[in-house]
Design an enzyme around this catalytic site. Structure first.
Site, PDB file in Angstrom:
ATOM      1  CG  ASP A   1       6.873 -88.221 -22.657  1.00 38.05           C
ATOM      2  OD1 ASP A   1       7.591 -88.239 -23.603  1.00 38.05           O
ATOM      3  OD2 ASP A   1       6.656 -87.025 -22.130  1.00 38.05           O
TER       4      ASP A   1
ATOM      5  CG  ASP B   1       3.603 -86.951 -16.055  1.00 39.52           C
ATOM      6  OD1 ASP B   1       3.261 -86.613 -17.261  1.00 39.52           O
ATOM      7  OD2 ASP B   1       4.738 -87.087 -15.576  1.00 39.52           O
TER       8      ASP B   1
ATOM      9  CG  ASP C   1      -0.232 -87.410 -20.947  1.00 41.62           C
ATOM     10  OD1 ASP C   1       0.186 -87.475 -22.144  1.00 41.62           O
ATOM     11  OD2 ASP C   1       0.811 -87.077 -20.006  1.00 41.62           O
TER      12      ASP C   1
ATOM     13  CG  ASN D   1     -23.049-125.395  -4.441  1.00 39.32           C
ATOM     14  OD1 ASN D   1     -22.290-125.635  -5.169  1.00 39.32           O
ATOM     15  ND2 ASN D   1     -23.700-124.236  -4.445  1.00 39.32           N
TER      16      ASN D   1
END
Length: 859
Positions: free
Chosen positions: A330, A597, A601, A690
Site C-alpha cells: 500500500d 498491516d 491484508d 571430516n
C-alpha cells in the site's frame, strides 16, 4: 472441565451460571484468581513447552541414518573387541552431534527471544479495570474485549456484541464472516451453528464484543484439531531445496559406497574393515552439520536483521526475502509519511465549513471499531478547534467494513427533536452512492446529474493535487431500537474531508535502491486513481501503468497473468482482489513479497512468498506475516533484503564448498582403492578428517559477503549445485591422483606414510577451498570474517601437528613425516589453490561476478 455448570456445554448454558461456575463476574477475574488459574491450567498455548523442544532437538541429532550407521559400526567393533576403533567412532559421533546440538539450541533460543518481542496481547477486564495481558496468560473466566482486527485468543461465550462479525475460515472453512450475538444455542449444535461463541484462531472483521473465556490452550476447538492432525505447514521453497539436495547426495552416496564395498570384497580384503571404510566414505561425502549450519546461519541472519529493525518470525522466510523480486505494498506509511493531516473541510458547495468539521469529529470521536490515522487526524484537528461531543449522545454504531467502505454513528441531540441523526463518513464514491440530496445553505436539495458531476469534479481535482478525500453525509431518522446497514440510504451529502499525506522525502531513493537489488515495487491501494497517480509521479513510479479494481474484475486470469507484471499501480482495489494480484504475479514466475498491516491484508500475506507486516499492525496481519518491520520504511526493508541475501549466500557457501571438497576426496579414494594393496585411509582417519574440516564451517555463518552477491535475487538451483560440486570436486581429484602417484612412485610410501600424507593433503585442500571458493572474486580481493579465518588457521596448524603428537598419532595410525614429504604436501596444496582460482575464474566468468550460479533466480 468443560467450562459450564452441571456438565452443560458452555454454549448452551446461561451466561450468568457460566460466569459463576468459572469463578468470574461481569467485571472479570481478580489478578490473584487469574494467577491461580494460570498456575493450575498452564499457559494458553497449543504448542509444546520449551523443555520438550530442547529434548527433541537433542534426540534429532541422533536420528540421521548416517549417525545410526556409525553407531552400528561402532557396535560391530565392540563385538570384535576393537576397542580403540569403537571409541574413536563413538567419540566423533558424540562430538559432532553435541556440536550440532549446541549450535542449533543457541540459534533456536535466539530466535525465540526475537519472537517474544512480537508476542500477542489481549485486552481483558481484571477487577473491572481494562488491562493488556499476553495472550498466553489468558485463563478461563477472563472477560476479553475484542474489536476489529483482533485475533480471538481463546474459546468463549459472547456476553455483549455490537455488529460483531468474525472470520472463522480456519475453523469452519466458511470464507464469509459470520455475525455473533449473545444468547443460547442447543447443546448438540455443531461449530457452524454456535452463533454465540467465538473460537481460538478466528479473527474479528468488524464491530466490538465482550467475551467470557471458557476454554484455553489445548482444550479449545483449535487445540483439539491440532492435537489430532499434527499437520505440518506447507513446504517452503527453502525446505524443498534442502530436500532435493539431500536426494542428490543420497544417489551419489549409494553409488560410491556400493562400488567401493564391491571392489574391496573382490580383492578379498577383510569384510569388517571394508564395511567400515565404505560407511566412513558415506559419512565423509555427507555434510552432516548441514542442519546445524542452516540453523546457525539463518539465526545469525535473524539477529543481524533484528538490529536493523527487521524481525523474522519464520527462519525459512529469510531465503524467500532474499529471492523476492516484486514487492506489493500500500502507499500510506510506506511511500507517504503516514501522518495524515486534515488539511481542509468543505461543504457540498466547495466552501470551508465548520458544521461539516463538527459532524466528522462526532463520527470519529464516537466510533469504537478500527483505530486508524484518518480518525486520529480528524480528532486532532477538532480538538485544536475546540470541538467537543457535548450535547450529543451516541445511540448506535454501524461499523466500518471493507465492502461498504464507510462508517455510521447514530446520535441523539440532547436538546433536539425526538429523532436520531445518522452521521456517515467514508470513501467518496460509496457515500455519494447512498445520497439522494445534497446540502445547500442548510436545505436538502435533490441530487441530480449535474450536481453529482460537480461533486465528482471537486473530488477528482483534489485527488489530482495529491489529497486524499473522504465524504460526509447525514440523515435524520425516526427512533427505533436497532440500526443496520440497510438504513444507510436516502442520505444528504454534506461535504468533503481533505487530507494531506505527503510522499516521504526518501521514498524515491528507497525505490531506486530496491530497483538496484532487482526488486520492482507495485502499489496496491483502495485509494482512487488520481491520488495514487499523483504519488506515483512524485516517487518515480510509472503513473500510466495502472489497472483499476473495476478493470481487474472484468479480466480473466490469463489476461491478468499478462498484465500484472507490467502494471505498477493497482488502484481502487477491493480486498478480495489483493490475493488474486499476488497469485497472478506468482503464476508468471515471480517471487512476491507483500507488505500490509490491515485486516483485509491477511489473505494476500498468506499467499505471498514472503508476507511482511509492521509492529503496529492489527493482530491478524502480524500473525499472517513472516517478517515484521519495526518501522514502516522501505529503507529498513532494503537492509532486511540485503541481510537475507547475505544469510542465504553463506548457507549456500557451506553446501556447495563442503560437498565439492568431500565429493572430490571420496571419488579419489574410490578410484584409487582397487590399485592399492591397502586402504587409502582407515575409517577412523576419514571420520577425524571430516570432523576437523567441519570445525571452521560453523564460522561460515559469520563470514563477510561480497557486495555484488546481494545485488540480485537468490533462489535454490540444485542442478547448478550439482554442476559446481562435480567441476570443483574433479579439480580436487586431479591433485589427489597426482598425490597418489608421487607418494607411491617417488617416495615409495608404505601404508602408514601414505595414509598420514593423504590425510594431511585431503584435509588441507578442504580447508583451503573454503577460503578460495567463499568468494567469486580472486581470493586476495575478498576478506573472510575473522572467526572463519582464524578457525581455519587453527585447524591447519593442528593438521601439521597431528603426525607428531605421540600417543594420539599412534592411535589413529599416523607416523611422523620427513621434511621433503612435508614440503611436497605444502607444494601440492599451493598448486591446488592456484588451479582452483583459475577454474573459478573460468566457471563464474566476468558476467557471473554479480551472482553465484548456484543461487541464480529461476525467473
Amino acid at each position: 472441565m468443560d467450562g459450564a455448570s452441571n456438565d452443560i456445554p458452555y454454549w448452551s448454558d446461561e451466561p450468568s451460571m457460566l460466569t459463576v461456575s468459572l469463578g468470574s463476574s461481569l467485571t472479570g477475574l481478580s489478578p490473584g484468581q487469574a494467577a491461580t488459574q494460570l498456575a493450575r491450567l498452564g499457559p494458553n498455548s497449543v504448542e509444546d513447552t520449551t523443555h520438550l523442544g530442547t529434548l527433541r532437538l537433542l534426540l534429532r541429532q541422533f536420528e540421521s541414518p548416517l549417525v545410526l550407521i556409525l553407531v552400528f559400526a561402532a557396535g560391530i567393533s565392540l563385538v570384535l573387541q576393537q576397542w580403540v576403533d569403537a571409541a574413536i567412532i563413538l567419540a566423533i559421533v558424540l562430538g559432532s552431534s553435541l556440536l550440532s546440538f549446541f549450535q542449533e539450541y543457541r540459534a533456536s533460543s535466539a530466535v525465540e527471544e526475537l519472537k517474544k518481542r512480537l508476542a500477542l496481547t489481549a485486552r481483558v477486564l481484571r477487577d473491572g479495570a481494562e488491562c493488556e495481558v499476553p495472550v498466553s496468560a489468558i485463563v478461563p473466566g477472563d472477560m476479553v474485549l475484542l474489536s476489529a482486527g483482533n485475533l480471538i485468543p481463546a474459546d468463549g461465550l459472547v456476553i455483549e456484541a455490537s455488529d460483531f462479525l468474525v472470520s472463522e475460515a480456519s475453523m469452519t472453512g466458511e470464507s464469509f464472516p459470520v455475525e455473533k450475538r449473545p444468547g443460547r444455542v442447543a447443546a448438540d449444535a455443531p461449530i457452524t451453528k454456535r452463533t454465540n461463541c467465538v473460537f481460538l484462531g478466528a479473527s474479528v472483521r468488524s464491530g466490538t464484543a465482550k467475551v467470557l473465556v471458557a476454554r484455553t490452550g489445548r482444550e479449545t476447538e483449535f487445540g483439539a484439531i491440532a492435537a489430532r492432525l499434527r499437520a505440518r505447514p506447507p513446504e517452503t521453497d527453502f525446505a524443498r531445496g534442502v530436500r532435493q539436495f539431500g536426494y542428490l547426495l543420497v544417489r551419489i552416496m549409494v553409488v560410491i559406497v556400493l562400488f567401493v564395498l564391491t571392489v574391496n570384497l573382490l580383492l578379498q580384503r577383510p569384510v569388517i574393515e571394508s564395511l567400515l571404510f565404505a560407511v566412513a566414505l558415506a559419512v565423509g561425502l555427507s555434510p552432516e552439520l548441514l542442519p546445524a549450519i542452516i540453523s546457525v546461519t539463518l539465526s545469525a541472519g535473524a539477529r543481524a536483521m533484528s538490529k536493523r529493525g527487521v524481525i523474522v518470525r519464520r527462519l525459512e522466510a529469510i531465503e524467500n526475502l532474499g529471492s523476492m523480486n516484486i514487492l506489493c505494498t500500500d502507499k500510506t506509511g510506506t511511500l507517504t509519511e503516514g501522518e495524515l493531516v486534515l488539511s481542509q473541510v468543505l461543504d457540498a458547495e466547495g466552501q470551508a465549513s465548520d458544521e461539516v468539521r463538527h459532524l466528522a469529529f462526532l463520527n470519529a470521536a464516537l466510533e469504537t471499531g478500527i483505530e486508524n490515522p484518518l480518525d486520529a487526524a480528524i480528532i486532532a484537528a477538532g480538538e485544536s478547534a475546540g470541538l467537543t461531543k457535548h450535547g450529543f449522545t451516541k445511540i448506535d454504531e454501524i461499523p466500518y467494513d471493507f465492502m461498504r467502505r464507510m462508517l455510521t454513528i447514530v446520535v441523539a441531540e440532547d436538546a433536539g427533536p425526538a429523532q436520531h441523526l445518522f452521521v456517515t463518513k467514508g470513501a467518496f464514491a460509496n457515500v455519494l452512492a447512498i445520497c439522494t440530496a445534497f446540502d445547500r445553505g442548510g436545505t436538502a436539495v435533490p441530487l441530480d446529474a449535474p450536481a453529482r458531476a460537480r461533486l465528482e469534479a471537486v473530488f477528482e481535482a483534489k485527488g489530482a493535487e495529491g489529497f486524499r478525500v473522504l465524504a460526509v453525509a447525514t440523515r435524520k431518522v425516526s427512533i427505533k431500537a436497532d440500526y443496520a446497514r440497510d438504513d444507510e440510504r436516502d442520505m444528504v451529502f454534506r461535504g468533503f474531508l481533505i487530507f494531506l499525506d505527503p510522499p516521504k522525502a526518501d521514498a524515491a531513493r528507497a525505490i531506486q535502491d530496491l530497483s538496484r537489488l532487482g526488486i520492482r515495487i507495485k502499489v496496491i491501494s483502495g485509494d482512487n486513481r488520481h491520488v495514487t497517480a499523483h504519488l506515483a509521479q512524485a516517487v518515480g513510479l510509472d503513473a500510466n501503468a495502472m489497472l483499476t479494481g473495476e478493470e481487474l474484475g472484468r479480466l480473466k486470469d490469463e489476461a491478468l497473468w499478462h498484465l500484472a507484471p507490467r502494471t505498477d499501480l493497482f488502484v481502487e482495489i477491493d480486498p478480495q482482489q489483493k490475493e488474486r494480484i499476488v497469485r497472478a504475479l506468482q503464476r508468471t514466475g515471480h517471487s512476491v513479497g507483500y507488505l500490509g498491516d490491515g485486516i483485509n491484508d491477511a489473505p494476500a500475506l498468506h499467499a505471498a512468498d514472503v508476507g511482511i507486516s509492521v509492529e503496529e499492525a492489527v493482530d491478524v496481519a502480524r500473525e499472517s506475516a513472516d517478517i515484521i518491520l519495526l518501522s514502516r520504511d522501505l529503507d529498513v526493508l532494503r537492509s532486511g533484503v540485503e541481510d537475507g541475501r547475505r544469510t542465504f549466500a553463506n548457507t549456500l557457501k557451506y553446501i556447495a564448498i563442503t560437498t565439492s571438497a568431500n565429493f572430490g576426496n571420496m571419488i579419489s579414494m574410490a578410484l584409487v582403492t582397487p590399485f592399492l594393496p591397502f586402504l587409502p585411509l582407515a575409517a577412523k582417519q576419514i571420520l577425524l578428517n571430516n570432523f576437523l574440516s567441519d570445525v571452521p564451517s560453523i564460522a561460515i555463518s559469520s563470514d563477510n559477503v561480497d557486495a555484488e552477491r546481494v545485488t540480485r535475487p537468490q533462489r535454490w538451483n540444485v542442478a547448478e549445485i550439482r554442476k559446481f560440486m562435480m567441476v570443483f570436486g574433479l579439480v580436487s581429484s586431479v591433485f589427489d591422483i597426482l598425490t597418489f602417484g608421487l607418494l607411491l612412485r617417488v617416495f615409495h610410501a608404505n601404508e602408514a606414510t601414505f595414509q598420514t600424507s593423504w590425510f594431511m593433503i585431503s584435509l588441507l585442500t578442504e580447508l583451503a577451498v573454503v577460503l578460495v571458493l567463499r568468494t567469486h572474486r580472486p581470493v586476495f580481493r575478498s576478506t573472510p570474517s575473522k572467526l572463519l579465518l582464524w578457525s581455519t588457521i587453527a585447524v591447519v596448524a593442528a593438521t601439521f601437528a597431528v603426525p607428531f603428537l605421540g600417543a594420539p598419532t599412534s592411535i589413529f595410525g599416523f607416523v611422523p613425516l620427513s621434511m621433503p614429504e612435508l614440503a611436497v604436501i605444502a607444494a601440492i596444496v599451493l598448486g591446488y589453490i592456484v588451479a582452483t582460482e583459475i577454474v573459478k575464474a573460468w566457471y563464474f566468468g566476468p558476467e557471473r561476478a554479480g551472482a553465484g550460479r548456484w543461487e541464480k533466480a529461476d525467473l
